[in-house]
Design a protein around this motif. Structure first.
Motif, short mmCIF file in Angstrom:
data_model
loop_
_atom_site.label_atom_id
_atom_site.label_comp_id
_atom_site.label_asym_id
_atom_site.label_seq_id
_atom_site.Cartn_x
_atom_site.Cartn_y
_atom_site.Cartn_z
N HIS A 193 44.28 46.78 33.51
CA HIS A 193 45.57 46.61 33.54
C HIS A 193 45.74 45.03 32.90
O HIS A 193 46.59 44.76 32.06
N ALA A 194 44.95 44.19 33.50
CA ALA A 194 45.06 42.72 33.16
C ALA A 194 44.94 42.62 31.30
O ALA A 194 45.65 42.03 30.50
N ARG A 195 43.98 43.61 30.72
CA ARG A 195 43.79 43.27 29.47
C ARG A 195 44.80 44.03 28.65
O ARG A 195 45.34 43.47 27.60
N GLY A 219 53.45 34.95 40.67
CA GLY A 219 52.87 36.17 41.43
C GLY A 219 51.27 36.04 41.03
O GLY A 219 50.47 37.11 41.43
N GLY A 220 50.66 34.93 40.48
CA GLY A 220 49.43 35.00 40.07
C GLY A 220 48.48 34.77 41.17
O GLY A 220 47.19 34.89 40.80
N ALA A 221 48.64 34.79 42.34
CA ALA A 221 47.87 35.00 43.32
C ALA A 221 47.55 36.21 44.05
O ALA A 221 46.68 36.25 45.32
N GLY A 222 48.35 37.05 43.71
CA GLY A 222 48.38 38.39 44.39
C GLY A 222 47.29 39.40 43.62
O GLY A 222 46.39 38.81 42.78
N PHE A 223 47.02 40.45 43.95
CA PHE A 223 45.96 41.24 43.33
C PHE A 223 45.97 41.36 41.90
O PHE A 223 45.17 40.98 41.19
N ILE A 224 47.27 41.82 41.33
CA ILE A 224 47.13 42.13 39.79
C ILE A 224 47.21 40.63 39.16
O ILE A 224 46.82 40.47 38.31
N GLY A 225 48.12 39.92 39.82
CA GLY A 225 48.45 38.69 39.08
C GLY A 225 47.20 37.69 39.07
O GLY A 225 46.90 37.14 38.04
N SER A 226 46.34 37.79 40.18
CA SER A 226 44.94 36.95 40.14
C SER A 226 43.93 37.77 39.01
O SER A 226 43.41 36.80 38.35
N ALA A 227 43.94 38.73 39.06
CA ALA A 227 43.26 39.44 37.78
C ALA A 227 43.57 39.34 36.62
O ALA A 227 42.84 38.81 35.61
N LEU A 228 44.89 39.02 36.27
CA LEU A 228 45.43 38.50 35.15
C LEU A 228 45.14 37.14 34.55
O LEU A 228 44.69 36.89 33.66
#
Length: 362
Positions: free
Chosen positions: A234-236, A7-16
């Protein structure tokens, strides 16, 4: 460190992904099915980075998951792939069941097979972080700061099809740890906001509708309370949990910023009045609309465990975070304009029982 992010192209996923590559210096494999909420443009900052690669694949595809994991050979898997929009789950629950439950099962099995084949030292260090939501806990009473907050031991009581599907996925993740020993960590976060947020959610929808002079819809009387977490915080937290968290543990992640929805919208309007003045006050566009079915009254997260055990602190409060968010949307029309062509802000999640019953009997 080699990290696979679903899910790395989503909102939270891309931030991560951006954080892991640009701030952490990790090698990252982004796996995403690129549904409506997945956007490769959100990965532009790492598009040509030598430490990042992308695979278009669905977590429900067992062969694709085995291939991605076996080829990349990650030290960590961060599982964020999910159907996550409550309104869509009300009128189309099937995708939430298959992606969030069956997809999580498929990924857990692929990860378990890979983990068993690792050398002992790599097996001991491996982690799978399963990213979930505070919505699995149900609803709290009262207004902002009225007392009581979700803890890691709070019983599950989901209200929406989305929340129920995430609750089921959480149970699977914990069971794979307890039964098979797979080193899983579960996280439950509060409402995220920030750059690259798909514009059907409250904050980006309010910003973009206001800029276009459209009504600013608020469910019910706008008294529903959410605890807002800036997405980079959240990513941190997720990176820290994957690095130092205990296998089998659950960590709640919250911003400590409880706000009524009406107050969130009014604050966005005030920021826009300051940064992009119009002929009228943006708050004049506020309209109250029929409430969402099963709308939880209040969410609040107690992040004490994460703060005391791992030393995490949110870097943004709501005032600073919402200012950064509004400025980002003002400066990044090229990112959001194509999404508005596909989704112009129409109401989602309206439930017509009589129509559903007629369709079922047809």
């Amino acid at each position: 460190m080699r990290v696979m992010v679903t899910g790395g192209a989503g909102f939270i996923g891309s931030a991560l992904v951006r954080h892991l590559v640009l701030d952490g210096g990790h090698d990252v494999l982004t796996v995403d099915a690129l549904t409506y909420a997945g956007n490769l443009e959100s990965l532009n900052p790492v598009h040509d980075h030598p430490r990042h690669r992308f695979v278009c694949a669905d977590i429900r595809d067992a062969a694709a998951m085995r291939a991605a994991i076996g080829t990349f050979r990650p030290d960590r898997i961060m599982h964020l792939a999910a159907e996550s929009h409550v309104d869509r789950s009300i009128t189309g629950a099937d995708a939430f069941i298959t992606t969030n439950i069956v997809g999580t099962f498929t990924l857990l099995e692929a990860a378990r097979a890979y983990w068993h084949g690792l050398a002992p030292e790599r097996r001991a260090a491996f982690r799978l972080v399963h990213v979930s939501t505070d919505e699995v806990y149900g609803s709290l009473e009262g207004g902002p700061g009225s007392g009581g907050a979700f803890q890691e031991t709070t019983p599950y009581d989901p209200s929406s099809p989305y929340a129920a599907s995430k609750a089921a996925a959480d149970h699977l993740a914990r069971a794979w740890h307890r039964t098979y020993g797979l080193p899983v960590i579960v996280t439950n976060c509060s409402n995220n906001y920030g750059p690259y947020h798909f514009p059907e959610k409250l904050i980006p929808l309010t910003i973009l509708n206001a800029l276009e002079g459209k009504p600013l819809p608020i469910y019910g009387k706008g008294e529903n309370v959410r605890d807002w977490l800036y997405v980079d915080d959240h990513a941190r937290a997720l990176d820290l949990i994957a690095t130092r968290g205990r296998a089998g543990a659950t960590y709640n992640i919250g911003g400590g910023n409880e706000r009524r929805n009406i107050d969130v919208v009014r604050q966005i309007c005030a920021v826009l009045d300051q940064l992009r003045p119009a002929a009228h006050a943006y708050a004049d566009l506020i309209r109250f609309v029929t409430d969402r079915p099963g709308h939880d009254a209040r969410y609040a997260i107690d992040a004490t465990l994460l703060e005391t055990e791992l030393g995490w602190r949110a870097q943004e409060n709501f005032d600073s975070g919402i200012m950064r968010t509004v400025r980002w949307y003002l400066d990044n029309r090229a990112w959001w304009a194509p999404l508005r062509d596909a989704y112009a802000g129409e109401r989602l999640g309206l439930y017509a029982p009589e129509r559903t019953m007629r369709q079922a009997s047809a």
